[in-house]
Design a protein around this motif. Structure first.
Motif, PDB file in Angstrom:
ATOM      1  N   TYR A 120       9.160  15.530  -4.190  1.00 59.97           N
ATOM      2  CA  TYR A 120       9.005  16.897  -4.722  1.00 59.97           C
ATOM      3  C   TYR A 120       9.806  17.874  -3.872  1.00 59.97           C
ATOM      4  CZ  TYR A 120       6.649  21.157  -6.321  1.00 59.97           C
ATOM      5  OH  TYR A 120       6.372  22.402  -6.823  1.00 59.97           O
ATOM      6  N   LYS A 143      13.604  17.391  -4.349  1.00 61.91           N
ATOM      7  CA  LYS A 143      14.080  18.009  -5.587  1.00 61.91           C
ATOM      8  C   LYS A 143      14.185  19.529  -5.422  1.00 61.91           C
ATOM      9  CE  LYS A 143      12.983  18.495 -10.488  1.00 61.91           C
ATOM     10  NZ  LYS A 143      11.951  18.272 -11.531  1.00 61.91           N
ATOM     11  N   THR A 196      18.038  21.584  -5.315  1.00 57.02           N
ATOM     12  CA  THR A 196      18.446  22.518  -6.377  1.00 57.02           C
ATOM     13  C   THR A 196      18.723  23.926  -5.846  1.00 57.02           C
ATOM     14  OG1 THR A 196      16.100  22.936  -6.837  1.00 57.02           O
ATOM     15  CG2 THR A 196      17.212  21.270  -8.180  1.00 57.02           C
ATOM     16  N   ILE A 253      21.694  18.021  -3.456  1.00 54.61           N
ATOM     17  CA  ILE A 253      20.764  17.006  -3.968  1.00 54.61           C
ATOM     18  C   ILE A 253      21.019  15.633  -3.321  1.00 54.61           C
ATOM     19  CG2 ILE A 253      22.273  16.509  -5.943  1.00 54.61           C
ATOM     20  CD1 ILE A 253      18.402  16.436  -5.852  1.00 54.61           C
TER      21      ILE A 253
END
Length: 283
Positions: free
Chosen positions: A221, A224, A228, A236
């Protein structure tokens, strides 16, 4: 023993095996080289891509995400082992009204994909009035139901691999079924299936990454989220490399601990066998 099971390879077969080994190494090295080349060509190793991960606050966030991952793994691993043993008792029961529902329970939760199970827990239960399901509860419950069902079959396979003479001898000296299971069969089954159990626990650790689907703030989590961040050129790939490195280190650590336990268990078992042989010789 190996000569009994199959023919020993001759000189030509050994030479062929060496060629295949060298070819495999070349293919793996070529793939790794291609991946690194593509990373360099797309500027994945530039300072701008990695700048975000030099901040102390990011280090703290990664550490908290690591703790969240380990917390979910620890609770799910313990509950999975407990559920697996409980389902094992029901699975091997001689009463069909116990063994049949247990069999259906195991097959049901082995068949449902883990990701769907977590999504049902987190997104499907609140409309039914179940409001206490947090992301952590959804992750742990999904991991426990799936892996507990798998471990129950692993335990059962370990027990059924043992010679029937052991349980028959135990019954012959007056032991009850619970005693036979607890003192004779289960310890040997756990020892025999230890590599498979450890492999399943590694699966539990890796599957905690699915928690990001239900907004559980574990390592994936966080990767990610940072991956971004357009302000830092959307790193990433660096985020994935860092998280993958942490997961690999955790899995190797878990496998190493399990190997140590397995070696010590075998030593203890061999020592007990020698002591028993000395006792028999003395008698």
């Amino acid at each position: 023993m190996s000569n009994v099971l199959f023919d020993a390879p001759g000189p030509r077969a050994l030479l062929r095996h060496k060629y295949i080994g060298v070819l495999t190494l070349l293919v793996v090295a070529g793939l790794l080289g291609f991946i690194i080349f593509r990373f360099i060509e797309t500027d994945q190793f530039t300072a701008a891509k990695w700048e975000l991960f030099t901040f102390p606050l990011v280090h703290v966030a990664i550490f908290k995400a690591l703790l969240a991952t380990l917390q979910a793994f620890g609770v799910a691993a313990v509950l999975s082992l407990a559920l697996g043993l409980l389902l094992l008792i029901g699975r091997v029961s001689q009463h069909r009204w116990i063994s049949r529902p247990t069999y259906l329970f195991i097959e049901l939760f082995r068949a449902i994909p883990l990701l769907i199970l977590m999504m049902i827990m987190y997104y499907g239960l609140p409309p039914l009035g179940v409001t206490f399901v947090t992301p952590f509860v959804a992750v742990v419950t999904g991991l426990t139901l799936y892996n507990g069902s798998v471990l129950a079959e692993v335990f059962r396979a370990g027990i059924e691999s043992l010679p029937k003479g052991q349980s028959e001898a135990a019954y012959a000296i007056g032991m009850r079924k619970t005693q036979v299971m607890r003192m004779i069969l289960l310890p040997q089954a756990l020892r025999a299936m230890a590599p498979v159990i450890v492999s399943q626990l590694v699966v539990v650790l890796k599957d905690t990454a699915l928690g990001f689907i239900v907004t559980y703030q574990e390592l994936l989590y966080l990767a990610k989220f940072y991956g971004t961040q357009s302000r830092y050129d959307s790193p990433i790939i660096p985020a994935a490399i860092i998280v993958a490195t942490i997961y690999i280190a955790l899995c190797l650590l878990l496998a190493g601990v399990a190997k140590i336990v397995e070696v010590r268990t075998k030593r203890g078992y061999a020592k007990n066998v020698k002591v028993q042989e000395l006792v028999n010789e003395t008698a």
